[in-house]
Design an enzyme around this catalytic site. Sequence first.
Site, PDB file in Angstrom:
ATOM      1  N   ARG A  44      39.426  43.231  34.175  1.00 26.42           N
ATOM      2  CA  ARG A  44      40.145  44.361  34.773  1.00 26.42           C
ATOM      3  C   ARG A  44      39.122  45.195  35.521  1.00 26.42           C
ATOM      4  O   ARG A  44      38.137  45.636  34.946  1.00 26.42           O
ATOM      5  CB  ARG A  44      40.827  45.222  33.720  1.00 26.42           C
ATOM      6  CG  ARG A  44      41.537  46.438  34.303  1.00 26.42           C
ATOM      7  CD  ARG A  44      42.086  47.339  33.192  1.00 26.42           C
ATOM      8  NE  ARG A  44      42.720  48.518  33.743  1.00 26.42           N
ATOM      9  CZ  ARG A  44      42.095  49.631  34.096  1.00 26.42           C
ATOM     10  NH1 ARG A  44      40.769  49.693  33.938  1.00 26.42           N
ATOM     11  NH2 ARG A  44      42.728  50.663  34.598  1.00 26.42           N
ATOM     12  N   SER A  45      39.355  45.429  36.806  1.00 25.33           N
ATOM     13  CA  SER A  45      38.385  46.145  37.632  1.00 25.33           C
ATOM     14  C   SER A  45      38.623  47.636  37.560  1.00 25.33           C
ATOM     15  O   SER A  45      39.669  48.110  37.109  1.00 25.33           O
ATOM     16  CB  SER A  45      38.470  45.672  39.087  1.00 25.33           C
ATOM     17  OG  SER A  45      37.536  46.368  39.885  1.00 25.33           O
ATOM     18  N   THR A  46      37.626  48.392  38.047  1.00 23.32           N
ATOM     19  CA  THR A  46      37.734  49.856  38.064  1.00 23.32           C
ATOM     20  C   THR A  46      38.721  50.341  39.108  1.00 23.32           C
ATOM     21  O   THR A  46      39.124  51.503  39.093  1.00 23.32           O
ATOM     22  CB  THR A  46      36.359  50.470  38.369  1.00 23.32           C
ATOM     23  OG1 THR A  46      35.847  49.895  39.582  1.00 23.32           O
ATOM     24  CG2 THR A  46      35.396  50.179  37.239  1.00 23.32           C
ATOM     25  N   ASP A  48      41.764  48.890  39.613  1.00 24.31           N
ATOM     26  CA  ASP A  48      43.011  48.202  39.335  1.00 24.31           C
ATOM     27  C   ASP A  48      44.052  49.073  38.642  1.00 24.31           C
ATOM     28  O   ASP A  48      44.983  48.571  38.019  1.00 24.31           O
ATOM     29  CB  ASP A  48      42.761  46.973  38.443  1.00 24.31           C
ATOM     30  CG  ASP A  48      42.073  45.855  39.207  1.00 24.31           C
ATOM     31  OD1 ASP A  48      42.123  45.882  40.440  1.00 24.31           O
ATOM     32  OD2 ASP A  48      41.487  44.982  38.553  1.00 24.31           O
TER      33      ASP A  48
END
Length: 557
Positions: A44-46, A48
């Site tokens: 999970r990206s920053t 997202d």
Amino acid sequence: MTGDPTTPNPTPTTPPRRRGRTAPAPKFLEQPQGPCRVCIYVRRSTDDEHQPFSLDAQLAALHKYVAGKQNWTIACQFEDDASGATTDRPGLQKAIKAAKSGLYDVLLVYRIDRFSRSVADLLDLITQLQDAKVHFASATEPIDTGGPFGRMMLQLLAVFAEFERNIIIDRVRSGMAAKAAKGKWPGGTRPYGYLVDRDTHKLVPHPDEAPILREIFRLYTSQRQGSRAIATELNSRGIPNRTGKPWAGYTIIRIIDNPCYIGDLAYGPDIYVSAAHDPIIDRETFRRANEIADARGDKQTQRAMSDSDYYLTGLITCPDCGHHYIGACAKGRNRTYRYYTCFNRSRYGSHSPCRAPRLPADELDQAVLQALHDFYSTATPVLTAMIEKAARLYHTTDTSHAEELDTITNQITSTEAAINRYHSAFENGTMDDTTAGPRIRDLRQQLARLQTRRSQLVHDIDDQATAPPPDTLDRVRDYLDHVLTSGTTTERKAAIETLIAKIELTEHGAVPMFKILDEDAALPNQEDGDQHDNATRARQMVKPVGRAGLEPATEGL
């Protein structure tokens, strides 16, 4: 001639083999056969928050995908909550390590951008997997490194993933720059002393932190306390910084350098908006604080180590490595020993290549103050001798300078005339641009060099040294009498900052470079230690101090 139709066709021969290197073997592994151990990787990206790529959603989709494959079993799974811009992610590194240990056969991701958003990083990671006999697959994209089509799609999608990331970065930066250009806070961590108004997106003074911010500037300018001394003072009062942690000297320096406290907003190298929000500090105080900071040395290194009871911090240049000396101390059994040491040695200790000696702070401070007092006590004859010597040197070089100035002036006139001739020839059609253009550019460069040299000569001819008025020397002498006999620590440091430009360490000892005040110069106020512009613009003269700064020299200049 035609062949006999009854004759059977000859047996086809194998075409001759072309000479050259053989084609390299494919780097990708073939599709694994039989039972397959699968490693699931999710990220999970920053960025997202508003995208349907949560860890739970990815895990559910991947488990369903594996369940639909015959002979596939999940051997392990790893996850990260970080940006895909780099490969420095704990979960990813564990997955690569597990692959090299032979714990699984396929690394499965939900989408390729969950694995990496950099083409170079992606190909490097795939290479590492291939070396470990592991192939890569995506649950939502036609990527399977066991086949040629999947290999091609892998590289194409990697390009688009990196492109998407760059687009996101550009949009964010453009949005932040647009907000900053309108005087709004572009985003990120708010500066200490301010809050961000949710409606206007502008900075507004923090009711609790703004008074502390003003106190920081007061201690730095009026009390002449250094960054570490201010941090110690705030910590002793139980005042935390913005994050609730104790203050540090470099944090104070960052506050001193930040123009947002005078109401201006700076973003990047090109955006600077004046009066963008309400100021906490007036511009005069901010200017004075930065002048003091510049006088104490480098803003990011030596100045960050400055302390209020070390008068010479930032003024002494290390003869070994070129850094400035800073104040330091060591606790003995019965007392604390104060000294000055090179910043390089102070920071790196025994690992520093600098071998410059430490200097005793108490003796050197007193010696410099005494030398400053002695110099101004006998300043009139000394300055007279210096001015006479400078005048003799001036008249010796004046003739050669005047002759060179005449030569330079004639060359400037002839060069300007040549440029005009080339312009006329081009306008009259007797010379084309390919010939006239390069020559005119060369002449203009030559003209610029000649004009620069002429300006230097004019300055040297006009710059004849003059002595300060007697009343200025009297004021300085009286002020130094007070400072030397009964001055406070703040007053002594202010006097040194005002009247000493720097201190050089030579084979003869510590040599201070004095500032000679001009007619309009103002001394620091004895109550608040103020310092004015004209003091920092004063001329610099030299008088040696005895070896190691312990005894003033008596042999003169």
